[in-house]
Design an enzyme around this catalytic site. Structure first.
Site, PDB file in Angstrom:
ATOM      1  N   ASN A 270       0.816  -1.205   0.000  1.00 41.55           N
ATOM      2  CA  ASN A 270       0.000   0.000   0.000  1.00 41.55           C
ATOM      3  C   ASN A 270       0.857   1.265   0.000  1.00 41.55           C
ATOM      4  O   ASN A 270       1.662   1.487   0.907  1.00 41.55           O
ATOM      5  CB  ASN A 270      -0.919  -0.006   1.225  1.00 41.55           C
ATOM      6  CG  ASN A 270      -2.053   0.993   1.102  1.00 41.55           C
ATOM      7  OD1 ASN A 270      -2.173   1.708   0.125  1.00 41.55           O
ATOM      8  ND2 ASN A 270      -2.919   1.019   2.112  1.00 41.55           N
TER       9      ASN A 270
ATOM     10  N   ARG B 288      -0.222 -11.053  13.923  1.00 40.20           N
ATOM     11  CA  ARG B 288      -1.039 -10.542  12.827  1.00 40.20           C
ATOM     12  C   ARG B 288      -0.315 -10.580  11.476  1.00 40.20           C
ATOM     13  O   ARG B 288      -0.768  -9.957  10.516  1.00 40.20           O
ATOM     14  CB  ARG B 288      -1.500  -9.118  13.137  1.00 40.20           C
ATOM     15  CG  ARG B 288      -2.314  -9.038  14.421  1.00 40.20           C
ATOM     16  CD  ARG B 288      -3.248  -7.869  14.407  1.00 40.20           C
ATOM     17  NE  ARG B 288      -4.238  -8.017  13.346  1.00 40.20           N
ATOM     18  CZ  ARG B 288      -4.408  -7.159  12.361  1.00 40.20           C
ATOM     19  NH1 ARG B 288      -3.646  -6.097  12.246  1.00 40.20           N
ATOM     20  NH2 ARG B 288      -5.341  -7.374  11.458  1.00 40.20           N
TER      21      ARG B 288
ATOM     22  N   ASP C 105      -6.108  -3.161   1.669  1.00 42.72           N
ATOM     23  CA  ASP C 105      -4.853  -3.031   0.952  1.00 42.72           C
ATOM     24  C   ASP C 105      -4.295  -4.390   0.548  1.00 42.72           C
ATOM     25  O   ASP C 105      -3.211  -4.479  -0.023  1.00 42.72           O
ATOM     26  CB  ASP C 105      -3.827  -2.242   1.772  1.00 42.72           C
ATOM     27  CG  ASP C 105      -3.503  -2.883   3.118  1.00 42.72           C
ATOM     28  OD1 ASP C 105      -4.143  -3.886   3.477  1.00 42.72           O
ATOM     29  OD2 ASP C 105      -2.615  -2.358   3.815  1.00 42.72           O
TER      30      ASP C 105
ATOM     31  N   HIS D 277      -3.872  -9.920   9.389  1.00 46.31           N
ATOM     32  CA  HIS D 277      -4.292  -8.659   8.774  1.00 46.31           C
ATOM     33  C   HIS D 277      -5.132  -8.964   7.539  1.00 46.31           C
ATOM     34  O   HIS D 277      -4.827  -9.875   6.768  1.00 46.31           O
ATOM     35  CB  HIS D 277      -3.027  -7.895   8.391  1.00 46.31           C
ATOM     36  CG  HIS D 277      -3.246  -6.596   7.697  1.00 46.31           C
ATOM     37  ND1 HIS D 277      -3.932  -5.552   8.267  1.00 46.31           N
ATOM     38  CD2 HIS D 277      -2.840  -6.162   6.474  1.00 46.31           C
ATOM     39  CE1 HIS D 277      -3.929  -4.521   7.431  1.00 46.31           C
ATOM     40  NE2 HIS D 277      -3.285  -4.863   6.333  1.00 46.31           N
TER      41      HIS D 277
ATOM     42  N   GLU E  76      -9.132 -10.677  10.256  1.00 49.39           N
ATOM     43  CA  GLU E  76      -9.668  -9.364   9.889  1.00 49.39           C
ATOM     44  C   GLU E  76     -10.331  -9.465   8.515  1.00 49.39           C
ATOM     45  O   GLU E  76      -9.823 -10.117   7.615  1.00 49.39           O
ATOM     46  CB  GLU E  76      -8.539  -8.339   9.837  1.00 49.39           C
ATOM     47  CG  GLU E  76      -9.003  -6.934   9.488  1.00 49.39           C
ATOM     48  CD  GLU E  76      -7.861  -5.938   9.474  1.00 49.39           C
ATOM     49  OE1 GLU E  76      -8.127  -4.728   9.565  1.00 49.39           O
ATOM     50  OE2 GLU E  76      -6.683  -6.368   9.379  1.00 49.39           O
TER      51      GLU E  76
ATOM     52  N   TYR F 160      -7.055   8.427  13.077  1.00 47.98           N
ATOM     53  CA  TYR F 160      -6.870   7.138  12.415  1.00 47.98           C
ATOM     54  C   TYR F 160      -8.106   6.254  12.578  1.00 47.98           C
ATOM     55  O   TYR F 160      -8.697   6.189  13.652  1.00 47.98           O
ATOM     56  CB  TYR F 160      -5.651   6.387  12.979  1.00 47.98           C
ATOM     57  CG  TYR F 160      -5.647   4.957  12.525  1.00 47.98           C
ATOM     58  CD1 TYR F 160      -5.266   4.635  11.225  1.00 47.98           C
ATOM     59  CD2 TYR F 160      -6.116   3.939  13.336  1.00 47.98           C
ATOM     60  CE1 TYR F 160      -5.329   3.340  10.775  1.00 47.98           C
ATOM     61  CE2 TYR F 160      -6.178   2.632  12.889  1.00 47.98           C
ATOM     62  CZ  TYR F 160      -5.786   2.337  11.605  1.00 47.98           C
ATOM     63  OH  TYR F 160      -5.858   1.043  11.144  1.00 47.98           O
TER      64      TYR F 160
ATOM     65  N   GLU G 135      -4.517  -3.749  19.642  1.00 50.85           N
ATOM     66  CA  GLU G 135      -3.602  -4.015  18.523  1.00 50.85           C
ATOM     67  C   GLU G 135      -2.594  -2.889  18.330  1.00 50.85           C
ATOM     68  O   GLU G 135      -2.922  -1.712  18.480  1.00 50.85           O
ATOM     69  CB  GLU G 135      -4.451  -4.180  17.252  1.00 50.85           C
ATOM     70  CG  GLU G 135      -3.675  -4.280  15.962  1.00 50.85           C
ATOM     71  CD  GLU G 135      -4.591  -4.216  14.753  1.00 50.85           C
ATOM     72  OE1 GLU G 135      -4.080  -3.999  13.637  1.00 50.85           O
ATOM     73  OE2 GLU G 135      -5.817  -4.347  14.915  1.00 50.85           O
TER      74      GLU G 135
ATOM     75  N   TRP H 253       2.314   7.325  11.916  1.00 52.78           N
ATOM     76  CA  TRP H 253       0.937   7.321  11.444  1.00 52.78           C
ATOM     77  C   TRP H 253       0.335   5.940  11.702  1.00 52.78           C
ATOM     78  O   TRP H 253      -0.771   5.808  12.163  1.00 52.78           O
ATOM     79  CB  TRP H 253       0.852   7.634   9.945  1.00 52.78           C
ATOM     80  CG  TRP H 253      -0.580   7.608   9.520  1.00 52.78           C
ATOM     81  CD1 TRP H 253      -1.505   8.599   9.669  1.00 52.78           C
ATOM     82  CD2 TRP H 253      -1.280   6.519   8.911  1.00 52.78           C
ATOM     83  NE1 TRP H 253      -2.726   8.209   9.199  1.00 52.78           N
ATOM     84  CE2 TRP H 253      -2.615   6.907   8.728  1.00 52.78           C
ATOM     85  CE3 TRP H 253      -0.909   5.230   8.524  1.00 52.78           C
ATOM     86  CZ2 TRP H 253      -3.576   6.077   8.167  1.00 52.78           C
ATOM     87  CZ3 TRP H 253      -1.842   4.400   7.958  1.00 52.78           C
ATOM     88  CH2 TRP H 253      -3.174   4.831   7.787  1.00 52.78           C
TER      89      TRP H 253
ATOM     90  N   HIS I  49     -14.835  -3.508  10.775  1.00 55.79           N
ATOM     91  CA  HIS I  49     -14.377  -2.213  11.265  1.00 55.79           C
ATOM     92  C   HIS I  49     -15.559  -1.263  11.445  1.00 55.79           C
ATOM     93  O   HIS I  49     -16.211  -0.892  10.468  1.00 55.79           O
ATOM     94  CB  HIS I  49     -13.407  -1.580  10.275  1.00 55.79           C
ATOM     95  CG  HIS I  49     -12.076  -2.251  10.227  1.00 55.79           C
ATOM     96  ND1 HIS I  49     -10.943  -1.609   9.778  1.00 55.79           N
ATOM     97  CD2 HIS I  49     -11.683  -3.498  10.575  1.00 55.79           C
ATOM     98  CE1 HIS I  49      -9.920  -2.439   9.853  1.00 55.79           C
ATOM     99  NE2 HIS I  49     -10.345  -3.594  10.320  1.00 55.79           N
TER     100      HIS I  49
ATOM    101  N   GLU J 125       1.106  -6.829  11.621  1.00 59.03           N
ATOM    102  CA  GLU J 125       0.703  -6.662  10.231  1.00 59.03           C
ATOM    103  C   GLU J 125       1.842  -6.112   9.373  1.00 59.03           C
ATOM    104  O   GLU J 125       1.847  -6.309   8.157  1.00 59.03           O
ATOM    105  CB  GLU J 125      -0.515  -5.757  10.117  1.00 59.03           C
ATOM    106  CG  GLU J 125      -0.298  -4.309  10.455  1.00 59.03           C
ATOM    107  CD  GLU J 125      -1.583  -3.496  10.391  1.00 59.03           C
ATOM    108  OE1 GLU J 125      -1.551  -2.417   9.780  1.00 59.03           O
ATOM    109  OE2 GLU J 125      -2.614  -3.939  10.937  1.00 59.03           O
TER     110      GLU J 125
ATOM    111  N   ASP K 160      -7.453  -0.651  17.707  1.00 55.38           N
ATOM    112  CA  ASP K 160      -6.141  -0.523  17.082  1.00 55.38           C
ATOM    113  C   ASP K 160      -5.490   0.787  17.501  1.00 55.38           C
ATOM    114  O   ASP K 160      -6.032   1.859  17.247  1.00 55.38           O
ATOM    115  CB  ASP K 160      -6.313  -0.568  15.552  1.00 55.38           C
ATOM    116  CG  ASP K 160      -4.992  -0.533  14.796  1.00 55.38           C
ATOM    117  OD1 ASP K 160      -3.921  -0.511  15.443  1.00 55.38           O
ATOM    118  OD2 ASP K 160      -5.029  -0.534  13.552  1.00 55.38           O
TER     119      ASP K 160
ATOM    120  N   ARG L  42     -14.052  -4.333  15.433  1.00 57.13           N
ATOM    121  CA  ARG L  42     -13.048  -3.348  15.833  1.00 57.13           C
ATOM    122  C   ARG L  42     -13.709  -1.983  15.886  1.00 57.13           C
ATOM    123  O   ARG L  42     -14.394  -1.584  14.940  1.00 57.13           O
ATOM    124  CB  ARG L  42     -11.888  -3.322  14.836  1.00 57.13           C
ATOM    125  CG  ARG L  42     -10.669  -2.568  15.342  1.00 57.13           C
ATOM    126  CD  ARG L  42      -9.634  -2.347  14.260  1.00 57.13           C
ATOM    127  NE  ARG L  42      -9.943  -1.169  13.452  1.00 57.13           N
ATOM    128  CZ  ARG L  42      -9.077  -0.589  12.618  1.00 57.13           C
ATOM    129  NH1 ARG L  42      -7.854  -1.093  12.472  1.00 57.13           N
ATOM    130  NH2 ARG L  42      -9.432   0.476  11.911  1.00 57.13           N
TER     131      ARG L  42
ATOM    132  N   HIS M 285      -2.417   1.620  16.384  1.00 62.44           N
ATOM    133  CA  HIS M 285      -1.651   1.986  15.185  1.00 62.44           C
ATOM    134  C   HIS M 285      -0.259   2.536  15.494  1.00 62.44           C
ATOM    135  O   HIS M 285       0.189   3.524  14.903  1.00 62.44           O
ATOM    136  CB  HIS M 285      -2.448   2.967  14.316  1.00 62.44           C
ATOM    137  CG  HIS M 285      -2.366   2.625  12.859  1.00 62.44           C
ATOM    138  ND1 HIS M 285      -1.741   3.419  11.934  1.00 62.44           N
ATOM    139  CD2 HIS M 285      -2.838   1.558  12.182  1.00 62.44           C
ATOM    140  CE1 HIS M 285      -1.813   2.878  10.730  1.00 62.44           C
ATOM    141  NE2 HIS M 285      -2.479   1.735  10.853  1.00 62.44           N
TER     142      HIS M 285
END
Length: 426
Positions: free
Chosen positions: A61, A307, A340, A336, A363, A183, A260, A426, A146, A286, A234, A171, A236
């Site tokens: 991605n 993951r 993407d 994951h 997921e 996010y 996560e 990010w 999600h 992931e 998550d 999630r 992130h």
């Protein structure tokens, strides 16, 4: 276009009647297909002298063309003339034979080859992938969706919609007061694609506000829906180890299925501190590419779910090794499965999930209708579970004519800065 593409009820070609297992399947061509039916995907198609072909996903991605170049310039020429049946030997060639190895570009290229070869072998034997792996350990695969919203109320409503669809695990992400573009807050109810511009969008992050706000979301979710739904969240990679420990402890009353990616996992030892302070289950991986990225996390039982995914961790061949190692230490899989990854990876992952003894959850983010048309497949969703397909191979194909109608569109993932301007994760 095959008969199965034009008629979903038509029988899949039975390659086993023509090929069997005794003769080599010589690779005659390896082609990279880039298409963007809603988002960019990179697909490798490997063809053999006996007409059977296989496809694998190589999508990275925001950096898709880097893998395209790696495949075209370095991998595809190596494949011509090789026996497609020799999956393990080819994997070792592409991994050990590259002195500059590992990393997201190399391992995605290897994964695409690996999955395409497993697809070919399944078709040659007339068997779905889960049969080649050793048969099913379960009949269906629990997945999570999600749910998100710009505020707590919107997220609570979104979780309810997923419950109505039959999901048992969801999630939950929410916007944070004072922060724009938090996010996980998508632009649609069921589809979420963060890569949004040809140059990275800059967002602002404040961990202190986030830590104060997230427990309120899960308190509302439990008050609204009770103890039954499995709830996930998550982080992130945005917290320090101590901040992650604080969040895990504050969420303990709400019985999360997992928390996560709480902190960047390049430093595996950081999870020791987190583990000491919270019993909230932890998931990570992931972005992992090899077993070495998670060896200490698994062996020291610092996480509960790994993951790593097929496209990121070098294909079925290597992900099986990670899963087997994790099983020794009581760590379960939680692959994951965002958008993407193409349906090729999702279809393959579901065969892996059906087989792997230490399965935890999968997921599942729904692809756009355009993506599903470009990649016809035989897996399906039923009341919170995914049912793997039964066609030979991984059961996913690509309609190249339709794929050509969706040219590549440059898209990159956002970046984040703290409120003082410092670049952050990010």
């Amino acid at each position: 276009m095959s008969a199965a593409d034009s008629d979903p009820n038509a029988p899949e070609t039975d390659w086993s009647d023509r090929i069997g297992v005794s003769r080599p399947l010589v690779i005659t061509a390896a082609r990279v297909i880039v298409t963007s039916p809603g988002r960019n995907f990179v697909t490798l198609k490997i063809e053999t002298d006996q007409g059977v072909y296989g496809i694998g996903d190589a999508t990275l991605n925001g950096r898709e063309l880097s893998v395209v170049a790696y495949l075209n310039e370095h991998i595809c020429p190596l494949l011509i003339g090789r026996d497609a049946r020799r999956i393990e030997d080819t994997w070792q060639l592409l991994y050990r034979g590259a002195y500059w190895r590992r990393g997201p570009v190399t391992m995605r290229a290897i994964a695409a080859v690996d999955v395409a070869l497993w697809d070919i072998k399944g078709k040659a034997l007339g068997a779905p992938l889960h049969e080649l792996l050793g048969g099913k350990s379960r009949d269906r695969v629990m997945v999570y969706g999600h749910a998100n919203g710009s505020d707590i109320g919107e997220t609570v409503d979104a979780v309810g919609r997923y419950i109505d669809l039959g999901y048992q695990a969801i999630r939950a992400q929410t916007g944070v007061p004072g922060l724009v573009n938090a996010y996980g807050v998508g632009r649609g109810e069921l589809h979420y694609e963060p890569a949004d511009a040809s140059l990275p969008t800059e967002t602002v992050w404040d961990t202190r506000r986030y830590l104060a706000h997230v427990p309120k979301l899960f308190e509302r979710l439990r008050d609204t829906y009770g103890p039954e739904p499995r709830l996930l969240h998550d982080g992130h990679h945005r917290m320090t180890p101590l901040e992650a420990a604080q969040l895990g402890k504050s969420l303990e009353p709400f019985d999360l299925f997992w928390l996560e990616d709480v902190t960047p996992a390049e430093n595996q030892e950081a999870f020791r501190l987190i583990r000491q302070h919270t019993t909230t289950p932890l998931a990570v991986g992931e972005v992992f590419n090899t077993i070495w990225d998670c060896k200490d996390l698994i062996q020291e039982q610092l996480i509960d779910y790994i993951r790593a995914t097929i496209v990121g961790a070098g294909g079925l061949t290597h992900l099986r090794r990670i899963a087997d190692f994790a099983s020794v230490w009581g760590v379960r899989t939680g692959c994951h499965g965002a958008t993407d990854l193409s349906p090729v990876t999702m279809g393959t992952a579901l065969h892996f999930d059906a087989w792997v003894p230490n399965f935890g959850i999968q997921e599942y983010m729904r692809h756009t209708p355009e993506t599903d048309e470009v990649f016809p497949h035989d897996y399906r969703f039923e009341a919170g579970f995914m049912i793997p397909g039964e066609r030979p191979g991984h059961g996913v194909d690509i309609d190249e004519t339709l794929a050509a109608r969706f040219p590549y569109v440059p898209r990159q993932l956002p970046v984040a800065r703290l409120t003082d301007g410092t670049m952050w994760n990010w």
